[in-house]
Structure formats: C-alpha cells, structure tokens
Enzyme design. Sequence first.
Site, PDB file in Angstrom:
ATOM      1  N   PRO A  63       0.780  -1.247   0.000  1.00  0.00           N
ATOM      2  CG  PRO A  63      -0.890  -1.575   1.579  1.00  0.00           C
ATOM      3  CD  PRO A  63       0.419  -2.125   1.129  1.00  0.00           C
ATOM      4  CB  THR A 102       2.376   4.172  -6.130  1.00  0.00           C
ATOM      5  OG1 THR A 102       1.917   3.477  -7.288  1.00  0.00           O
ATOM      6  CG2 THR A 102       2.578   5.639  -6.476  1.00  0.00           C
ATOM      7  CE  LYS A 114       0.304   4.160 -10.586  1.00  0.00           C
ATOM      8  NZ  LYS A 114       0.391   3.029  -9.678  1.00  0.00           N
TER       9      LYS A 114
END
Length: 324
Positions: free
Chosen positions: A75, A107, A190
Amino acid sequence: MAKDYGVIGLGIIGYGMASNLRKKLPASETLYVFDINQDIIQRLIKEFGHYGKIEVASSAKELASKVGTLLSSLPAGPHVRNVYLDPENGVIAATKDSDRLLIECSTIEIESTQELGKTIMDAGLGTFVDATVSGGMWGANAGTLSFMVGYAKPTETDVMGNRVFETLSLVGVPDTITFCGGLGMGQVAKIAHNYITLANNLVATEGMAIGLKYGIDKDALFKCIREGTANSWVMGLEQPVPGLVPEAPSSNNYKRAFAPALSVKDLTIGIAAAKKVGINPTAGEAAITAFRKVDADPRTHDLDHTSLWLHVYGNLDEWAKEHA
C-alpha cells in the site's frame, strides 16, 4: 539460482499478479506468497491452487530466500520499507543471491525507491527494479497491466533486463511495458501518471455534475463526452456516475477498487515531487482537498474513491440512508 517465483502483498494488484503467475507458470514450479492477511492467501489457494503448488511463506525473508524472482505490491512506503529492510524478517535478511530479481510495484516516493534499491543491491540480495503499474484491479485480474519500469531498455545481451520483460509479460501486456531509465524512473512515471488521473477524477466528477444538475440525460451527456475530446480512462471504469458503466464501482454501490486513502497518499507524493522541481501543483492541491473529504467521511471512507461523486453532486445523505 532458484527458479521459483514469489509474490509479497496480495492486495488488489498483488492478488491479480499472483493469480496470473500461478496460471501461466509450469505446474512443476512453486509459487511462494506472503501476506499478513491469511484469508486472502487461502482464497488464492482455493481459486488457483489447482494450477500448481502455492506455498505460504512465514516472512519476506523466507520467501526471498526460496525464489529467484520476487514481485511485491504494497500500500505505501512504510510497508515497503518494513518488508524489505526489517533486519530480522525482511528481504534484507534473506540469503544472498546476485542472480535474484526483485521487482517492486508499489507507488512510493522516488527517493525512497532509489535508496531502498541501492541498499538491497549493495547487500548482495540481487537486482532491484521498480516497476509501477497501471490498469487497476481490472488489469491485475485479467493479466493486462501496463508497467513503467525503472530500468534501461534492455539489449539482446542484457540477461537481467530481458528477465524483467519476460516476468512482467506474465502479468501484463508486453506492448505496454515501458522501460523508463534508471532506478526510480518507474516511480517518476507513475507519480506523474497518477497525478494526472486523480486530478482528472475531480474534473470529470465536477463536469458530469454540472451537466446533470442542468437536467441533461446522463446517457446523452456520457455519449457526448466519450465521443469528444473530454474522453479518458476516468470516463470508463472510473466513471463517477452510477448506471453508465456496468463494471465501474459507481454502478456497484461504489464497491472499493481503489481506496480514498490511496488517492490522498498518491497525491501527497505527487504534490511533494512537484514542489521539489519547482512546479506549482494547483490541480493536485484541489484534488487532494476533495479526496481528503472522501477519506475522512465515515460514509465514504470504506468505499471506492470515485464515491467523490456523492460529495460533489450532493446526494451523500440520501445515498447513505438507502445503503444503511
């Protein structure tokens, strides 16, 4: 070198990657998995164990020690650092193997990725590559993810680079695997990608709300936008208005595909990154204010982030009563 594969983190993206690996790998190869949620592990075994053996590792250290290729999807930054750098149970404590490939798909912050990767590689654990994803829950489950890879485009003689490509091709579409440069450049791509998408979520939600408040038929408005220059990914599977896209969370009581908290997390990273390079993140600031409201409200906290619609359109109280 161990040839088996392993997946750490069976969340929305990790579960889909693990399921596709198990389906596509030879039945003779073992897929190792590690997650703190035992229920999700048992679900994976029940649904995909007939394709071949799935072995549950007790720690990231154990999993890394048994595999030649590891993929992780977690996460946020603290989870990634704990999985990789915990001195007792993390990947850093695994057996050394210079041929091991570690592909990190979360990310997180650019600098954190670069520092983490250097630490892992300097410790002799293998080659660390950031390979961030696009395609969401739908792409993960279908094996059609796109990847933004922090590694130079491999030549024919680049064994490790070609391993990266071959591995990601098992869980994504080969034509949408983009090599972006050195370590951390996957994160750069990203962060820019999610900044645009999340700001677009807010714009799309407000735009649809303007139209519907004036009384236009929602299907007509949807057709105009989809066939015009305002079309985007958000107008499809992240469509904020219920009843337009059957697979979208909005048409399924905003069942979560992407948490509001993750929107806030990604925008926080994007805003900080923008400021570091002298960009004034006005769109990001507006979007993060909106998503913080969604995340903070107990009525939408556990829903999909596209439940922003309920706040913008102003029907949250009515919706909450209907779904109490």
